[in-house]
Design a protein around this motif. Structure first.
Motif, PDB file in Angstrom:
ATOM      1  N   ALA A 213      31.415  21.779  25.502  1.00 18.71           N
ATOM      2  CA  ALA A 213      32.781  22.283  25.689  1.00 18.71           C
ATOM      3  C   ALA A 213      32.763  23.764  26.041  1.00 18.71           C
ATOM      4  N   GLU A 214      31.895  24.521  25.377  1.00 19.78           N
ATOM      5  CA  GLU A 214      31.793  25.949  25.683  1.00 19.78           C
ATOM      6  C   GLU A 214      31.242  26.170  27.082  1.00 19.78           C
ATOM      7  N   GLN A 215      30.270  25.366  27.480  1.00 19.69           N
ATOM      8  CA  GLN A 215      29.707  25.486  28.818  1.00 19.69           C
ATOM      9  C   GLN A 215      30.760  25.196  29.872  1.00 19.69           C
ATOM     10  N   ALA A 216      31.595  24.198  29.620  1.00 19.97           N
ATOM     11  CA  ALA A 216      32.665  23.868  30.557  1.00 19.97           C
ATOM     12  C   ALA A 216      33.657  25.022  30.668  1.00 19.97           C
ATOM     13  N   LEU A 217      33.953  25.657  29.538  1.00 19.96           N
ATOM     14  CA  LEU A 217      34.882  26.789  29.557  1.00 19.96           C
ATOM     15  C   LEU A 217      34.309  27.946  30.358  1.00 19.96           C
ATOM     16  N   LEU A 218      33.013  28.190  30.211  1.00 20.86           N
ATOM     17  CA  LEU A 218      32.372  29.250  30.990  1.00 20.86           C
ATOM     18  C   LEU A 218      32.427  28.932  32.478  1.00 20.86           C
ATOM     19  N   ALA A 219      32.183  27.672  32.827  1.00 21.27           N
ATOM     20  CA  ALA A 219      32.198  27.269  34.233  1.00 21.27           C
ATOM     21  C   ALA A 219      33.587  27.380  34.835  1.00 21.27           C
ATOM     22  N   GLU A 220      34.601  27.163  34.018  1.00 22.54           N
ATOM     23  CA  GLU A 220      35.983  27.226  34.500  1.00 22.54           C
ATOM     24  C   GLU A 220      36.474  28.661  34.659  1.00 22.54           C
ATOM     25  N   ASN A 221      35.767  29.614  34.066  1.00 20.08           N
ATOM     26  CA  ASN A 221      36.211  31.014  34.089  1.00 20.08           C
ATOM     27  C   ASN A 221      35.074  31.936  34.522  1.00 20.08           C
ATOM     28  N   PRO A 222      34.600  31.772  35.759  1.00 20.07           N
ATOM     29  CA  PRO A 222      33.504  32.635  36.222  1.00 20.07           C
ATOM     30  C   PRO A 222      33.974  34.085  36.376  1.00 20.07           C
ATOM     31  N   ILE A 223      33.027  34.996  36.262  1.00 22.66           N
ATOM     32  CA  ILE A 223      33.334  36.418  36.435  1.00 22.66           C
ATOM     33  C   ILE A 223      33.223  36.755  37.912  1.00 22.66           C
ATOM     34  N   ALA A 224      34.310  37.169  38.514  1.00 14.48           N
ATOM     35  CA  ALA A 224      34.297  37.515  39.937  1.00 14.48           C
ATOM     36  C   ALA A 224      33.406  38.729  40.160  1.00 14.48           C
ATOM     37  N   PRO A 225      32.545  38.705  41.171  1.00 13.68           N
ATOM     38  CA  PRO A 225      31.574  39.798  41.363  1.00 13.68           C
ATOM     39  C   PRO A 225      32.200  41.143  41.672  1.00 13.68           C
ATOM     40  N   ASP A 226      33.445  41.146  42.144  1.00  5.96           N
ATOM     41  CA  ASP A 226      34.102  42.419  42.448  1.00  5.96           C
ATOM     42  C   ASP A 226      35.094  42.836  41.367  1.00  5.96           C
ATOM     43  N   SER A 227      35.084  42.141  40.234  1.00  3.92           N
ATOM     44  CA  SER A 227      36.027  42.440  39.159  1.00  3.92           C
ATOM     45  C   SER A 227      35.569  43.645  38.344  1.00  3.92           C
ATOM     46  N   LEU A 228      36.506  44.236  37.617  1.00  4.39           N
ATOM     47  CA  LEU A 228      36.155  45.336  36.732  1.00  4.39           C
ATOM     48  C   LEU A 228      35.208  44.867  35.629  1.00  4.39           C
ATOM     49  N   MET A 229      35.345  43.625  35.212  1.00  4.65           N
ATOM     50  CA  MET A 229      34.415  43.072  34.225  1.00  4.65           C
ATOM     51  C   MET A 229      32.990  43.076  34.770  1.00  4.65           C
ATOM     52  N   ALA A 230      32.811  42.610  35.991  1.00  4.30           N
ATOM     53  CA  ALA A 230      31.477  42.566  36.589  1.00  4.30           C
ATOM     54  C   ALA A 230      30.899  43.976  36.726  1.00  4.30           C
ATOM     55  N   ILE A 231      31.724  44.928  37.130  1.00  2.00           N
ATOM     56  CA  ILE A 231      31.248  46.297  37.312  1.00  2.00           C
ATOM     57  C   ILE A 231      30.862  46.923  35.974  1.00  2.00           C
ATOM     58  N   ALA A 232      31.699  46.734  34.952  1.00  2.00           N
ATOM     59  CA  ALA A 232      31.430  47.346  33.651  1.00  2.00           C
ATOM     60  C   ALA A 232      30.179  46.779  32.992  1.00  2.00           C
ATOM     61  N   PHE A 233      29.919  45.498  33.207  1.00  2.00           N
ATOM     62  CA  PHE A 233      28.743  44.864  32.607  1.00  2.00           C
ATOM     63  C   PHE A 233      27.580  44.754  33.597  1.00  2.00           C
ATOM     64  N   ASN A 234      27.719  45.400  34.749  1.00  4.59           N
ATOM     65  CA  ASN A 234      26.661  45.471  35.754  1.00  4.59           C
ATOM     66  C   ASN A 234      26.258  44.098  36.292  1.00  4.59           C
ATOM     67  N   PHE A 235      27.193  43.146  36.255  1.00  7.16           N
ATOM     68  CA  PHE A 235      26.913  41.819  36.798  1.00  7.16           C
ATOM     69  C   PHE A 235      27.014  41.795  38.323  1.00  7.16           C
ATOM     70  N   HIS A 236      27.525  42.881  38.912  1.00  9.75           N
ATOM     71  CA  HIS A 236      27.638  42.955  40.371  1.00  9.75           C
ATOM     72  C   HIS A 236      26.363  43.496  41.002  1.00  9.75           C
ATOM     73  N   ALA A 237      25.391  43.879  40.184  1.00 12.43           N
ATOM     74  CA  ALA A 237      24.125  44.409  40.706  1.00 12.43           C
ATOM     75  C   ALA A 237      23.271  43.271  41.268  1.00 12.43           C
ATOM     76  N   ASP A 238      22.259  43.629  42.034  1.00  9.21           N
ATOM     77  CA  ASP A 238      21.330  42.648  42.589  1.00  9.21           C
ATOM     78  C   ASP A 238      19.910  43.053  42.186  1.00  9.21           C
ATOM     79  N   PRO A 239      19.303  42.364  41.211  1.00  6.31           N
ATOM     80  CA  PRO A 239      19.836  41.206  40.487  1.00  6.31           C
ATOM     81  C   PRO A 239      20.844  41.624  39.424  1.00  6.31           C
ATOM     82  N   PRO A 240      21.691  40.678  38.974  1.00  7.61           N
ATOM     83  CA  PRO A 240      22.669  41.009  37.935  1.00  7.61           C
ATOM     84  C   PRO A 240      21.988  41.401  36.626  1.00  7.61           C
TER      85      PRO A 240
END
Length: 385
Positions: A213-240
């Motif tokens: 159930a938790e995995q499904a919730l994560l899949a339903e709410n991906p972090i957009a690579p250009d979002s402030l969340m991605a930038i703050a947590f450095n998920f927009h880097a290559d590699p993330p």
């Protein structure tokens, strides 16, 4: 799980805390182990651990708990007049004035209001392990919102930013000041820079094991690579950003980047907060009442521009009564990504630290079990008072 799998001690009157911890530790095989330590009026009254691979002396990656140590050093320097909360960051660090950041104050920075939450294109693993490299990148970085118009969690960079101010103002790093003024004199088993001889006590961080159930919730709410969340947590880097691998890197443990590189035990982090909560070893609290009141005062509240959640920040510390109503408004602390939580509550003389080895689902602000443990601790302490 049976109580025999929970180890450690509790003082008379805190048996109920052990019972709650034992119930939580029933998932030990899945969770990878946890520690709980509580000081009350300077005494260690709860010292428990359970789970495979973790004992009371194990050292764990406690991630953003290091922001609490950083906030403590900043508060001490403010208390002594070495830092001024309402002075511009650029007055100490002229390069920071680039891209319209010249009027950002230290107060705004500590309250997560600067908008400087990351770097365009992301930070490399090498940079994330070294606060000076992060600071060099961010000096010329544009803010991601107009400073002081809102707040958002500066997840991976707040330590480097505040640390650079401290270095420019005093000629000393936060890590060195913490070692000299807090860790060594109080014998605290929480380290901003883990000595190589303590490496055998370190237990690697373990990745989250979500339920279906938790995995499904994560899949339903991906972090957009250009979002402030991605930038703050450095998920927009290559590699993330590899958040689990972060604490498992010797470079991170050695250099202790202040946004998340501290290593320690629950026993150690509780002792650090005990030095804030009241007298410890016959010494007065590290922070005077007026200093503590100012850093605990809510400076940012409402919807976080990074996480999208309702939250609040003081100055470096998080005011935890907004999350745990059994605590007093004076309670300050910080959580860590695996679900760890630690705080000082001067009104009750409590200092608390819960540490996990494995990442909990949605554990960043503090794993769900803290909502059971903290009221049990507060109730036991009230009866013991």
């Amino acid at each position: 799980m049976s109580d025999v799998r929970v180890h450690g001690t509790v003082e008379l009157g805190f048996e109920s805390v052990r019972e709650v911890f034992a119930e939580i530790a029933a998932n030990e095989a899945r969770d990878g182990g946890a520690q709980l330590a509580v000081h009350h009026r300077g005494r260690l009254v709860v010292d428990l651990w359970g789970g495979d691979g973790v004992d009371g002396d194990s050292l764990l990656g406690l991630y953003s708990s290091s922001k609490g140590a950083m906030a403590l050093i900043a508060a001490l320097l403010v208390q002594e007049g070495a830092l001024d909360l309402d002075r511009e960051v650029s007055s100490w660090w002229p390069e920071f004035a680039a891209e319209g950041k010249g009027e950002i104050t230290l107060r705004q920075l500590l309250a997560h209001r600067s908008g400087v939450i990351g770097a365009d294109g992301g930070l490399s693993a090498e940079e994330l392990a070294d606060d000076r490299l992060i600071a060099a990148r961010l000096a010329g970085q544009r803010p991601f919102w107009e400073p002081d118009t809102g707040h958002g969690y500066h997840a991976t960079v707040i330590g480097a930013l505040v640390g650079e101010v401290v270095l420019r103002a005093t000629g000393r790093t936060v890590q060195d000041l913490y070692e000299e003024r807090v860790r060594a004199p109080y014998g605290i088993d929480y380290h901003l820079g883990l000595p190589e001889e303590l490496e055998p006590r370190f237990r690697t961080a373990l990745p989250m094991l979500p339920t279906p159930a938790e995995q499904a919730l994560l899949a339903e709410n991906p972090i957009a690579p250009d979002s402030l969340m991605a930038i703050a947590f450095n998920f927009h880097a290559d590699p993330p950003f590899d958040i689990v691998g972060y604490a498992n890197s010797r470079a991170v443990r050695e250099r202790a980047p202040l946004s998340g590189g501290g290593i320690g035990s629950a026993r150690g982090l509780s002792r650090m907060y005990a030095a804030i909560a009241g007298e410890l070893d016959g010494r007065p609290p590290l922070l005077a009442p007026d200093t503590l009141a100012e850093v605990a005062r809510i400076h940012s509240a409402g919807k976080d521009l990074v996480t999208g959640e309702e939250n609040a920040f003081g100055l470096g510390f998080v005011p935890l009564a907004t999350r745990y109503p059994s605590l007093s408004p004076a309670a300050v602390g910080h959580s860590g990504a695996p679900g760890s939580q630690a705080f000082a509550d001067p009104a009750t003389g409590l200092a608390y630290s819960y540490a996990r080895r494995r990442f909990a689902f949605a554990g960043g602000p503090g794993a769900a079990e803290n909502a059971r443990l903290i009221p049990a601790v507060v109730e036991a302490a009230a009866k013991a008072a």
